[in-house]
Design a protein around this motif. Structure first.
Motif, PDB file in Angstrom:
ATOM      1  N   PHE A  96      55.197 -32.788  54.315  1.00 50.88           N
ATOM      2  CA  PHE A  96      53.927 -32.725  53.608  1.00 50.88           C
ATOM      3  C   PHE A  96      53.419 -31.291  53.584  1.00 50.88           C
ATOM      4  O   PHE A  96      53.501 -30.572  54.566  1.00 50.88           O
ATOM      5  CB  PHE A  96      52.887 -33.619  54.292  1.00 50.88           C
ATOM      6  CG  PHE A  96      53.311 -35.051  54.380  1.00 50.88           C
ATOM      7  CD1 PHE A  96      53.345 -35.704  55.599  1.00 50.88           C
ATOM      8  CD2 PHE A  96      53.691 -35.747  53.245  1.00 50.88           C
ATOM      9  CE1 PHE A  96      53.743 -37.026  55.682  1.00 50.88           C
ATOM     10  CE2 PHE A  96      54.088 -37.063  53.325  1.00 50.88           C
ATOM     11  CZ  PHE A  96      54.120 -37.708  54.545  1.00 50.88           C
ATOM     12  N   GLY A  97      52.879 -30.887  52.456  1.00 48.59           N
ATOM     13  CA  GLY A  97      52.259 -29.580  52.362  1.00 48.59           C
ATOM     14  C   GLY A  97      53.222 -28.420  52.339  1.00 48.59           C
ATOM     15  O   GLY A  97      52.825 -27.266  52.521  1.00 48.59           O
ATOM     16  N   ASN A  98      54.484 -28.689  52.126  1.00 52.75           N
ATOM     17  CA  ASN A  98      55.479 -27.627  52.126  1.00 52.75           C
ATOM     18  C   ASN A  98      56.440 -27.890  50.975  1.00 52.75           C
ATOM     19  O   ASN A  98      56.937 -28.998  50.832  1.00 52.75           O
ATOM     20  CB  ASN A  98      56.222 -27.613  53.463  1.00 52.75           C
ATOM     21  CG  ASN A  98      57.136 -26.412  53.608  1.00 52.75           C
ATOM     22  OD1 ASN A  98      57.802 -26.006  52.670  1.00 52.75           O
ATOM     23  ND2 ASN A  98      57.168 -25.853  54.801  1.00 52.75           N
ATOM     24  N   GLU A  99      56.683 -26.878  50.163  1.00 49.92           N
ATOM     25  CA  GLU A  99      57.542 -27.084  49.003  1.00 49.92           C
ATOM     26  C   GLU A  99      59.017 -26.845  49.282  1.00 49.92           C
ATOM     27  O   GLU A  99      59.844 -26.955  48.404  1.00 49.92           O
ATOM     28  CB  GLU A  99      57.094 -26.170  47.853  1.00 49.92           C
ATOM     29  CG  GLU A  99      55.637 -26.318  47.471  1.00 49.92           C
ATOM     30  CD  GLU A  99      55.230 -27.756  47.288  1.00 49.92           C
ATOM     31  OE1 GLU A  99      54.249 -28.189  47.940  1.00 49.92           O
ATOM     32  OE2 GLU A  99      55.874 -28.463  46.505  1.00 49.92           O
TER      33      GLU A  99
ATOM     34  N   GLU B  48      60.029 -19.176  48.172  1.00 46.72           N
ATOM     35  CA  GLU B  48      59.067 -19.839  47.300  1.00 46.72           C
ATOM     36  C   GLU B  48      57.898 -18.912  47.045  1.00 46.72           C
ATOM     37  O   GLU B  48      57.420 -18.232  47.971  1.00 46.72           O
ATOM     38  CB  GLU B  48      58.555 -21.133  47.934  1.00 46.72           C
ATOM     39  CG  GLU B  48      57.565 -21.896  47.055  1.00 46.72           C
ATOM     40  CD  GLU B  48      56.470 -22.575  47.860  1.00 46.72           C
ATOM     41  OE1 GLU B  48      56.593 -22.698  49.092  1.00 46.72           O
ATOM     42  OE2 GLU B  48      55.470 -22.984  47.239  1.00 46.72           O
ATOM     43  N   ARG B  55      55.418 -17.649  49.874  1.00 48.32           N
ATOM     44  CA  ARG B  55      54.869 -18.608  50.843  1.00 48.32           C
ATOM     45  C   ARG B  55      55.893 -19.029  51.887  1.00 48.32           C
ATOM     46  O   ARG B  55      55.551 -19.330  53.025  1.00 48.32           O
ATOM     47  CB  ARG B  55      54.356 -19.857  50.127  1.00 48.32           C
ATOM     48  CG  ARG B  55      53.142 -19.648  49.265  1.00 48.32           C
ATOM     49  CD  ARG B  55      52.686 -20.973  48.680  1.00 48.32           C
ATOM     50  NE  ARG B  55      52.086 -21.853  49.673  1.00 48.32           N
ATOM     51  CZ  ARG B  55      52.498 -23.077  49.941  1.00 48.32           C
ATOM     52  NH1 ARG B  55      53.540 -23.575  49.335  1.00 48.32           N
ATOM     53  NH2 ARG B  55      51.873 -23.821  50.832  1.00 48.32           N
ATOM     54  N   ASN B  56      57.127 -19.119  51.468  1.00 54.58           N
ATOM     55  CA  ASN B  56      58.186 -19.558  52.370  1.00 54.58           C
ATOM     56  C   ASN B  56      59.413 -18.707  52.129  1.00 54.58           C
ATOM     57  O   ASN B  56      59.650 -18.246  50.997  1.00 54.58           O
ATOM     58  CB  ASN B  56      58.566 -21.023  52.108  1.00 54.58           C
ATOM     59  CG  ASN B  56      57.610 -21.993  52.751  1.00 54.58           C
ATOM     60  OD1 ASN B  56      57.400 -21.960  53.953  1.00 54.58           O
ATOM     61  ND2 ASN B  56      57.026 -22.859  51.942  1.00 54.58           N
ATOM     62  N   GLY B  98      51.552 -27.354  48.419  1.00 55.19           N
ATOM     63  CA  GLY B  98      50.729 -27.597  49.582  1.00 55.19           C
ATOM     64  C   GLY B  98      49.847 -28.815  49.510  1.00 55.19           C
ATOM     65  O   GLY B  98      49.899 -29.593  48.559  1.00 55.19           O
ATOM     66  N   GLY B  99      49.087 -29.011  50.521  1.00 49.58           N
ATOM     67  CA  GLY B  99      48.145 -30.115  50.613  1.00 49.58           C
ATOM     68  C   GLY B  99      48.839 -31.442  50.463  1.00 49.58           C
ATOM     69  O   GLY B  99      49.881 -31.685  51.051  1.00 49.58           O
ATOM     70  N   LEU B 105      60.022 -31.180  42.482  1.00 45.27           N
ATOM     71  CA  LEU B 105      60.435 -29.910  41.917  1.00 45.27           C
ATOM     72  C   LEU B 105      61.274 -30.165  40.673  1.00 45.27           C
ATOM     73  O   LEU B 105      62.130 -31.042  40.653  1.00 45.27           O
ATOM     74  CB  LEU B 105      61.265 -29.120  42.936  1.00 45.27           C
ATOM     75  CG  LEU B 105      60.499 -28.250  43.933  1.00 45.27           C
ATOM     76  CD1 LEU B 105      59.621 -29.094  44.841  1.00 45.27           C
ATOM     77  CD2 LEU B 105      61.453 -27.387  44.731  1.00 45.27           C
TER      78      LEU B 105
END
Lengths: 113, 116
Positions: A96-99, B48, B55-56, B98-99, B105
């Protein structure tokens, strides 16, 4: 770290037979789960996704998958295989909350006429 | 609505060169991710981006870098190419990260890089 395991790198089924592709995930909290299909020289196409709304998820092309928390599994099935189902299938998970998607190693499905 | 567009689709480079790959996400999608696909390692997450910020990041050497522009388009760059960098590089976009996002995708068709 999250991991996704797909049992069987190659699966062959006869046309019209049941397709069963196995996927297990490792996580104390069930993540979002996905099945993608990849045809030769193409990108990934989403078949279906689990987002905690329902344990039996129906996708495109007659595929469905059942989420079983007790078994940490998300196996993909199709009642009757078609020649056009021949492709590589990937199970994937993301928290959750992570792509960031973590993929299994893939299962190449061959359909025998 | 147009899908994720990646260019070029195919390219050949030699060891030591650098390469830049481009990705245009689906209109309205603001998060872009990159993945490397090889026969030996499978699909591995590279990085990402969202709102021009990384972010990642996956476990790749610093030769792999990326950026995102204000229109959400993204590029990735690989410098000092090695034979092992030969792969299909896939870009994926999602509406927003997020959230409680449950959005899947959406992947482009990839850029196939061959390093000689």
């Amino acid at each position: 770290a999250q991991s996704v395991t797909q049992l069987g790198s190659h699966v062959s089924v006869s046309e019209g037979a049941l397709v069963l592709l196995r996927c297990n995930y490792s996580s104390s909290v069930p993540p979002y789960l996905f099945w993608y299909v990849q045809y030769p020289n193409q990108g990934l196409q989403l078949l279906l996704k689990y987002t905690s709304a329902a344990t039996l998820v129906k996708g495109i092309n007659g595929f469905e998958a059942e989420f079983k928390k007790s078994e940490t599994s998300f196996h993909l099935t199709k009642p009757s295989a078609h020649m056009s189902d021949a492709a590589e299938y990937f199970c994937a998970a993301r928290p959750f909350g992570n792509e960031k998607l973590t993929f299994g190693t893939g299962t190449r499905l061959t359909i025998i006429p | 609505k147009a899908g994720v567009t990646q260019t070029p689709r195919y390219l050949i480079k030699t060891r030591g060169q650098q390469v830049t790959l481009s990705c245009s996400p689906i209109s309205g999608h603001r998060s872009v991710s990159w993945y490397q696909q090889t026969p030996g390692q499978g699909l591995q997450f590279l990085f990402e981006y969202f709102s021009e910020t990384q972010r990642n990041k996956g476990n790749f050497p610093g030769r792999f870098s990326g950026r995102q522009f204000s229109n959400s388009r993204s590029e990735m760059n690989v410098s000092t190419l090695e034979l092992g960098d030969s792969a299909l590089y896939l870009c994926a976009s999602v509406v927003a990260p997020g959230g409680s996002s449950t959005g899947e995708l959406f992947f482009g068709e990839g850029s196939r890089l061959t390093v000689l």
